[in-house]
Design an enzyme around this catalytic site. Structure first.
Site: not given
Ligand code: NAD
Length: 239
Positions: A36, A33, A121, A104, A232
């Site tokens: 946002r 997950p 990060h 990520n 994406i």
């Molecule tokens: P965010 O949650 O703020 O935003 C995610 C964005 O991606 C949203 O705008 C959403 O509409 C979009 N999105 C979601 N799934 C998508 C898809 N399949 N294709 C296209 N767009 C999609 O995430 P952020 O901007 O990376 O900021 C959150 C912080 O949280 C980051 O600093 C990160 O380090 C951390 N985080 C990391 C992970 C991970 O490592 N997988 C997971 C959760 C949060």
């Protein structure tokens, strides 16, 4: 008339220095997950907001609660890269892409085969003792048997991830900025672009092929030369 996907296909074809800048949305199609989206961590109810639980001060003051949340929601290791991770790794092998800059911490780009990955990060796969600096793998934190993992010296072991309130690694930032500044195509995807200073790194790009792929609008949309709305993994697999 050329549609958005045709333009991206042509730009990718013509590029030799693609840089990808991404966030949590890149891994949602792998089952992790984001923060946002509708089903993101910010919409779930916890005793404290996620930003609080993932902050430096909270870790220092309340490591038990930090690790309860971290193990349940952040330490996700049994997942596989999706089509987006795989396509980016393929472009690097083909000599078209020179770096992935990611917010990520899940290590999925490397698992897909990407080599030049700047992790702004940090990573859940690296951990270290806050007292003596000894390094520990993810498995240690996952299976140590106690809520708060302890080093052989008695110090608390923590993940090598940047918590809220902590500085980014300046070496990583420098490399990421250099890569972005030298890109002929900057592809940005799966990020809300609201987390700073990471989102500010896009300003290093002065080219004319800034492409944004996201499921929802971002504050940078009006700066984009090409804006594609959608998932994406689905979109990149069509290229
Ligand atoms: P965010 O949650 O703020 O935003 C995610 C964005 O991606 C949203 O705008 C959403 O509409 C979009 N999105 C979601 N799934 C998508 C898809 N399949 N294709 C296209 N767009 C999609 O995430 P952020 O901007 O990376 O900021 C959150 C912080 O949280 C980051 O600093 C990160 O380090 C951390 N985080 C990391 C992970 C991970 O490592 N997988 C997971 C959760 C949060």
């Amino acid at each position: 008339m050329e549609n958005g996907m045709d333009t991206l296909r042509r730009w990718v074809e013509e590029s030799r220095r693609i840089v990808f800048f991404g966030g949590a949305g890149v891994s949602t199609e792998s089952g992790i997950p984001d923060f946002r989206s509708e089903d993101g961590l910010y919409r779930q109810k916890y005793r404290y907001p996620p930003e609080t639980m993932l902050s430096h001060d909270f870790f220092e003051e309340n490591p038990e609660e930090f690790y309860r949340f971290y193990r349940e929601k952040i330490l996700i290791d049994e997942v596989e890269p999706n089509a987006a991770h795989r396509k980016l790794a393929e472009w690097e092998r083909q000599g078209k892409l020179c770096a992935v800059v990611t917010q990520n911490i899940d290590g999925l780009h490397q698992k897909a085969g990407s080599r030049q990955v700047w992790e702004l990060h940090g990573s859940i796969w690296r951990n270290y003792c806050t007292r003596c600096g000894k390094r520990y793998p993810l498995e240690f934190v996952k299976n140590c048997g106690t809520l708060v993992p302890r080093c052989s010296c008695g110090g608390i072991v923590r993940p090598d991830v940047v918590l809220y309130g902590e500085m980014l690694d300046q070496t990583v930032v420098t490399h990421a900025v250099e890569a972005i500044a030298s890109a002929d195509l900057l592809l940005v995807g799966g990020t809300s672009l609201v987390v700073y200073p990471a989102a500010g790194l896009l300003q290093a790009y002065h080219g004319s092929r800034l492409t944004l792929i996201n499921r929802s609008p971002t504050p940078v949309d009006r700066r984009a030369d090409l804006l594609l709305s959608g998932s994406i993994g689905e979109l990149l697999s069509q290229i």
